[in-house]
Design a protein around this motif. Structure first.
Motif, short mmCIF file in Angstrom:
data_model
loop_
_atom_site.label_atom_id
_atom_site.label_comp_id
_atom_site.label_asym_id
_atom_site.label_seq_id
_atom_site.Cartn_x
_atom_site.Cartn_y
_atom_site.Cartn_z
N LEU A 86 89.38 40.47 6.52
CA LEU A 86 88.95 39.24 5.86
C LEU A 86 89.89 38.08 6.16
CD1 LEU A 86 87.85 40.79 2.45
CD2 LEU A 86 86.41 40.08 4.37
N VAL A 87 91.19 38.34 6.25
CA VAL A 87 92.12 37.27 6.60
C VAL A 87 91.83 36.79 8.03
CG1 VAL A 87 94.53 36.73 7.10
CG2 VAL A 87 93.94 37.94 5.00
N SER A 88 91.56 37.72 8.95
CA SER A 88 91.22 37.34 10.32
C SER A 88 89.96 36.48 10.33
CB SER A 88 91.01 38.59 11.18
OG SER A 88 92.17 39.38 11.21
N CYS A 137 83.67 34.80 14.78
CA CYS A 137 83.65 34.88 13.32
C CYS A 137 82.62 35.92 12.85
CB CYS A 137 83.30 33.51 12.73
SG CYS A 137 84.60 32.27 12.85
N SER A 138 81.44 35.85 13.45
CA SER A 138 80.39 36.80 13.07
C SER A 138 80.80 38.22 13.42
CB SER A 138 79.08 36.43 13.76
OG SER A 138 78.66 35.13 13.39
N MET A 139 81.45 38.38 14.59
CA MET A 139 81.89 39.72 15.00
C MET A 139 82.95 40.26 14.04
SD MET A 139 83.73 40.85 18.57
CE MET A 139 85.24 39.98 18.11
N ALA A 140 83.93 39.44 13.68
CA ALA A 140 84.99 39.88 12.77
C ALA A 140 84.44 40.21 11.40
CB ALA A 140 86.07 38.80 12.67
N TYR A 141 83.41 39.49 10.96
CA TYR A 141 82.86 39.71 9.62
C TYR A 141 81.96 40.94 9.57
CZ TYR A 141 81.48 38.25 4.95
OH TYR A 141 81.30 38.18 3.60
N GLY A 142 81.34 41.28 10.70
CA GLY A 142 80.41 42.40 10.70
C GLY A 142 81.05 43.74 10.94
N LEU A 149 89.69 32.57 11.60
CA LEU A 149 88.73 32.16 12.62
C LEU A 149 87.80 31.07 12.10
CD1 LEU A 149 87.78 35.63 14.18
CD2 LEU A 149 89.05 33.78 15.28
N ARG A 150 87.40 31.19 10.84
CA ARG A 150 86.55 30.15 10.26
C ARG A 150 87.31 28.83 10.12
NH1 ARG A 150 81.41 30.00 11.12
NH2 ARG A 150 80.43 32.00 10.70
N PHE A 151 88.61 28.90 9.87
CA PHE A 151 89.43 27.69 9.81
C PHE A 151 89.45 27.01 11.18
CE2 PHE A 151 93.61 25.79 10.64
CZ PHE A 151 93.64 24.82 9.64
N LEU A 152 89.63 27.81 12.25
CA LEU A 152 89.60 27.25 13.60
C LEU A 152 88.21 26.71 13.93
CD1 LEU A 152 91.63 30.01 15.47
CD2 LEU A 152 92.45 27.76 14.74
N TRP A 153 87.19 27.43 13.49
CA TRP A 153 85.81 27.00 13.73
C TRP A 153 85.54 25.66 13.05
CZ3 TRP A 153 81.93 26.20 10.08
CH2 TRP A 153 80.63 26.03 10.58
N ALA A 154 86.01 25.51 11.80
CA ALA A 154 85.80 24.25 11.09
C ALA A 154 86.52 23.10 11.79
CB ALA A 154 86.29 24.38 9.65
N GLY A 155 87.73 23.38 12.30
CA GLY A 155 88.45 22.35 13.03
C GLY A 155 87.72 21.95 14.30
N MET A 156 87.20 22.92 15.05
CA MET A 156 86.47 22.62 16.27
C MET A 156 85.15 21.93 15.97
SD MET A 156 86.76 22.67 19.47
CE MET A 156 88.21 23.71 19.61
N LEU A 157 84.55 22.25 14.83
CA LEU A 157 83.32 21.56 14.42
C LEU A 157 83.60 20.08 14.17
CD1 LEU A 157 80.31 21.78 13.61
CD2 LEU A 157 81.10 22.27 11.27
N GLY A 158 84.73 19.81 13.50
CA GLY A 158 85.10 18.42 13.26
C GLY A 158 85.37 17.66 14.55
N LYS A 182 81.78 29.88 20.87
CA LYS A 182 82.61 31.08 21.01
C LYS A 182 83.21 31.49 19.67
CE LYS A 182 82.82 32.31 25.42
NZ LYS A 182 82.56 33.70 25.89
N LEU A 183 83.77 30.52 18.95
CA LEU A 183 84.37 30.82 17.65
C LEU A 183 83.34 31.31 16.65
CD1 LEU A 183 86.86 27.82 17.32
CD2 LEU A 183 87.47 30.24 17.39
N GLU A 184 82.13 30.78 16.73
CA GLU A 184 81.05 31.24 15.85
C GLU A 184 80.76 32.72 16.10
OE1 GLU A 184 78.23 31.62 13.07
OE2 GLU A 184 79.44 29.81 13.34
#
Length: 405
Positions: A80-82, A132-137, A86-95, A127-129
Motif C-alpha cells: 500500500l505504501v508503494s 499504480c494499477s499493477m501495484a494495487y492489484g 506511485l499515485r503521488f508521482l502520478w498526481a505530479g505527472m498529471l499536473g 506508464k505510472l497509471e
C-alpha cells in the motif's frame, strides 16, 4: 440482435470510465487500510502475550504466530505504501501534463540539450497509471491463500489450547498437511481441486502477473518484498523475548535492563509485564512490593516437573515444587531471600495475574541495590528435544536506589 452490441459498448464505456476514475477509491482505501495496519501490530503483540500468560501458549508457537501475522501486515504495508508513492508521482505527472500540454520546447533549451528525444508527459502518465494499477492489484493473488492458511492455523492453535496438547503434535499435523497438499498438487496434473484453485480469482491474478511480468521477475519481486519486510517484522517483535518464560533473558536485556519492563512508573503504554516488576526504582520506605508475572504454562507443567525432580536432579537446588512461587529464587544483592510470603493478585495497572510479596528494606543502606531472580523451568518436548528441567539464573534482574525518607 442490435441490443447486444449496444450493451457491449455500454459495458466497455462504463469500464473505461471506471478505470479512469479508479484512483480516487484506490487512494482512500489505501489510506484507511494503512492507518489500521500501523495500529494492528501492537494489538497482535498484546493478544500473543495474553495467549502465553493466561492460556498457556508455549513460546515457540507464540513466536511463530506473532511473526506470521507480523509478516502479513508488513507485506501489505509495503504494497500500500508503494501504491501511494506511485499515485503521488502520478498526481505530479498529471499536473505537469495539464500545466504544460505541449511538453518539451526544445528551442528554449540549451543547445547541448536540444538533440535529446524527449517524451511527452502523457507517456509517463500512462506508464505510472499502469504501475499504480499493477501495484494495487497484486495483493489479490495472496489474500485468499492467506485467509485459508490463517483460519487453519487458528483452528490448530484452538485445538492445541482446548485439549492441552504438546505443540509438537500440532506442528507435525501442520507440516504433514502442507506436505500432503504439495505432493497431491504435483502428483495429479488434472484434478478438480487443482482446476478450481487455478481458475479462482487469486490463481488467475497470479497467472496474469507471472505471464506478463515473467516468472523469474515475479519471483524476484516476491523475494525483494520479503527482504523489505524483515526490518518491519523486527520492529514489531521487539521486546517479545521478555515473555519467553522458559528462557533466560537475552544478554542485551540482562546487562542493560529497560526501566519500562520492571517499573510501573515508566510503563506509560500500560503494556503487560513479562517477568518481575515493582512500582518505582526509587525506594524510600521500609519495604518493596515485588510482583512476578503469572504464566498458565507453569501451572500445567508442575506435575511433570515434580516427576523429573524425583529423578537424577542433584545439580538443581529444587527438590519439590508444590506451588508456582516455589519455582523462583529471589536475591537481594547476593543474599537469597528465604520464606517469602506470596499472594495471588490481579494487577490494577495491566489487568494481568501475578504473585506479589513484600521485600524488607529497613536494614538496607542508601544507595544502589539489585534484585535478581532465578527460576526453575520445564522445556516441553519438540522434535526429539526438550522434556527436561533447566535452572535459569538470568531470568530477571533490575537495579533500584534506596533513598532517605
Amino acid at each position: 440482435m442490435e441490443e447486444k452490441p449496444i450493451k457491449k459498448q455500454q459495458d466497455l464505456t462504463w469500464l473505461e470510465n471506471l478505470q479512469k476514475n479508479s484512483w480516487e477509491p484506490e487512494v482512500i482505501i489505501s489510506g484507511i487500510i494503512l492507518a489500521f495496519l500501523f495500529v494492528i501490530p501492537s494489538r497482535f503483540f498484546e493478544l500473543s502475550v495474553v495467549l502465553i500468560q493466561d492460556y498457556g501458549l508455549e513460546h515457540i508457537p507464540a513466536d511463530l504466530v506473532f511473526v506470521y501475522f507480523s509478516a502479513i501486515i508488513s507485506f501489505f504495508k509495503i504494497f500500500l505504501v508503494s501504491h501511494l508513492v506511485l499515485r503521488f508521482l502520478w498526481a505530479g505527472m498529471l499536473g505537469i501534463s495539464y500545466a504544460f500540454p505541449e511538453g518539451v520546447k526544445k528551442e528554449n533549451l540549451f543547445k547541448n540539450s536540444q538533440n535529446i528525444d524527449y517524451k511527452h508527459p502523457t507517456y509517463y502518465l500512462i506508464k505510472l497509471e499502469a504501475w499504480c494499477s499493477m501495484a494495487y492489484g497484486l495483493p489479490i493473488s495472496v489474500v485468499v491463500p492467506l485467509v485459508f492458511i490463517t483460519l487453519y492455523l487458528i483452528l490448530l492453535i484452538g485445538i492445541y489450547l482446548v485439549f492441552d496438547l504438546n505443540f509438537e503434535v500440532v506442528y507435525v499435523i501442520f507440516m504433514v498437511t502442507l506436505i500432503l497438499f504439495a505432493v497431491l498438487s504435483l502428483a495429479f496434473k488434472k484434478s478438480a481441486v487443482r482446476d478450481y484453485i487455478g481458475s479462482s480469482m487469486n490463481g488467475t491474478v497470479s497467472a496474469i502477473y507471472q505471464s506478463n511480468l515473467g516468472k523469474w521477475a515475479f519471483m524476484l519481486y516476491t523475494g525483494v518484498l520479503v527482504v523489505l519486510s524483515l526490518p518491519l517484522i523486527y520492529y514489531d517483535i521487539r521486546g517479545f523475548s521478555q515473555y519467553r518464560n522458559e528462557v533466560n533473558l537475552e544478554e542485551a536485556d540482562y546487562n542493560w535492563p529497560q526501566e519500562s519492563q520492571y517499573f510501573e512508573k515508566y510503563n506509560t503504554s500500560g503494556r503487560r509485564f513479562g517477568r518481575a516488576w515493582t512500582t518505582t526504582n526509587l525506594v524510600g520506605s521500609s519495604h518493596m512490593v515485588l510482583n512476578l508475572a503469572y504464566y498458565e504454562r507453569d501451572a500445567k507443567d508442575l506435575p511433570r516437573m515434580n516427576e523429573l525432580l524425583q529423578g537424577e536432579q542433584d545439580t538443581l537446588p529444587w527438590k519439590e515444587v508444590n506451588e508456582i512461587p516455589q519455582l523462583y529464587r529471589v536475591y537481594l544483592n547476593d543474599s537469597l531471600l528465604q520464606d517469602l510470603d506470596w499472594q495471588s493478585i490481579t494487577s490494577g495497572m495491566t489487568g494481568q495475574r501475578a504473585f506479589s510479596t513484600n521485600l524488607p528494606m529497613e536494614d538496607l543502606p542508601d544507595g544502589k541495590h539489585e534484585i535478581r531472580i532465578e527460576k526453575l523451568v520445564y522445556l516441553p518436548p519438540f522434535l526429539g528435544m526438550g522434556s527436561e528441567l533447566r535452572h535459569r539464573e538470568k531470568w530477571a534482574r533490575f537495579v533500584f536506589l534506596k533513598v532517605d525518607d
